[in-house]
Design a protein around this motif. Structure first.
Motif: not given
Length: 323
Positions: A52-59, A73-77, A112-116, A147-151
């Motif tokens: 997606p246009p913006l994918l932010l990850h924190r660990h 992203a690979a795990e989501v797919q 930002q919309v965080v994906v983690n 990501t849209r559904n997460l938002e």
């Protein structure tokens, strides 16, 4: 040390000739503690992952491993490609054993919309599982749709408009998603429930606990206004003394519903959430990210036993994503 990995189709802010990147320019933002910069990532999976246009990850590792956002992203797919996974509970079970990590959304200002998917707390486990199930019902398999559904379920009106647009309290979440008909409350027999009155003020009176709130008085005022708006009589709840009733009595609750734990803590509404499932013992259980166990678990304790151990827990309310 905490890192944020950002993938954006805009021109890269950092150019590093040895990295072979496709249209998504990749860079690692600074560690918020030390200001160090780490460049990544040499993997060439971005185009086919449909980021997606913006994918932010924190660990929370002291070093960022290369390709961490690509791994999410690979795990989501991969999860969306598995046609056997249909319900929120199906998806939630795929995260069993995943580390419990708190405050995974507090990584960026502006918001930002965080994906983690690598570390989850109780809220992000529920959001992730529900957003995956929503995307499955839409027949989509791409990360952008997820990501849209997460938002859609994380922010007021389903749109990220900044820090205060996030549904920080579950009371905000319940009111907003039910108004938009994204979620509905699971109604239990009135004879088993009690009226619920809440008084919200924790965030506006504990600003030091919120890094992106404490130095922004305008945000504090906005949060305080929302706290007042969503305080008062909000419905009914099932007391914890009734959480051990049979499936026949609580049959309105289905596997995959969202259990929210009502708390007596001053200024708060709910203290925990998880995914409902009925055990082989005929009792209600919860799959949740446990701060006590430090991982995602399908709790072997009945929900009644779990709640009895929490002195401030009053009972539960139950919701279902209905998109």
């Amino acid at each position: 040390m905490e890192w944020a990995l950002v993938c954006t189709p805009l021109p890269s802010l950092l150019f590093y000739p040895s990295l072979k990147l496709c249209s998504y320019k990749v860079f690692l933002a600074y560690s918020f503690r030390y200001g160090r910069v780490c460049l990544g990532c040499k993997q060439q999976q971005w185009r086919k992952l449909q980021l997606p246009p913006l994918l932010l990850h924190r660990h929370s590792r002291t070093r960022c491993h290369k390709g961490c956002a690509a791994a999410d992203a690979a795990e989501v797919q991969r999860l969306l490609a598995d046609k056997s996974l249909k319900t929120p509970l199906d998806f939630a079970r795929k995260f069993l054993g995943r580390p419990y990590v708190a405050a995974t959304l507090e990584v960026s200002d502006p918001e930002q919309v965080v994906v983690n998917l690598q570390g989850l707390d109780c809220a992000t486990l529920v959001e992730t599982s529900q957003a995956l199930a929503m995307t499955r019902r839409e027949g989509k398999t791409d990360v952008a749709s997820y990501t849209r559904n997460l938002e859609k379920i994380r922010y007021f009106d389903g749109k990220n408009r900044g820090y205060t647009s996030r549904l920080h309290y579950l009371s905000f979440w319940m009111a907003d998603l039910t108004k938009r008909k994204v979620a509905k409350e699971v109604l239990l027999p009135q004879a088993l429930t009690q009226p619920l009155v809440i008084r919200l003020n924790y965030m506006s009176t504990h600003t030091g606990s919120y890094p992106f709130l404490k130095n922004h008085p305008e945000r504090v005022r906005e949060i305080a206004q929302l706290e007042r708006k969503y305080s008062g009589k909000v419905g009914r709840f099932l007391p914890k003394s009734n959480a051990g009733l049979s499936r026949q009595q609580l049959g309105a609750i289905q596997d995959g519903d969202i259990i929210t734990v009502v708390t007596q803590k001053a200024g708060l509404d709910y203290s925990h959430q998880g995914i409902a499932f009925w055990g082989n013992d005929g009792k209600l259980h919860m799959l949740h990210a446990s701060s006590e166990r430090k991982r995602v678990i399908a709790d072997e304790r009945t929900l009644e036993d779990y709640l009895k151990r929490i002195s401030h827990a009053k009972g539960i309310r139950v919701f279902r994503i209905s998109n």
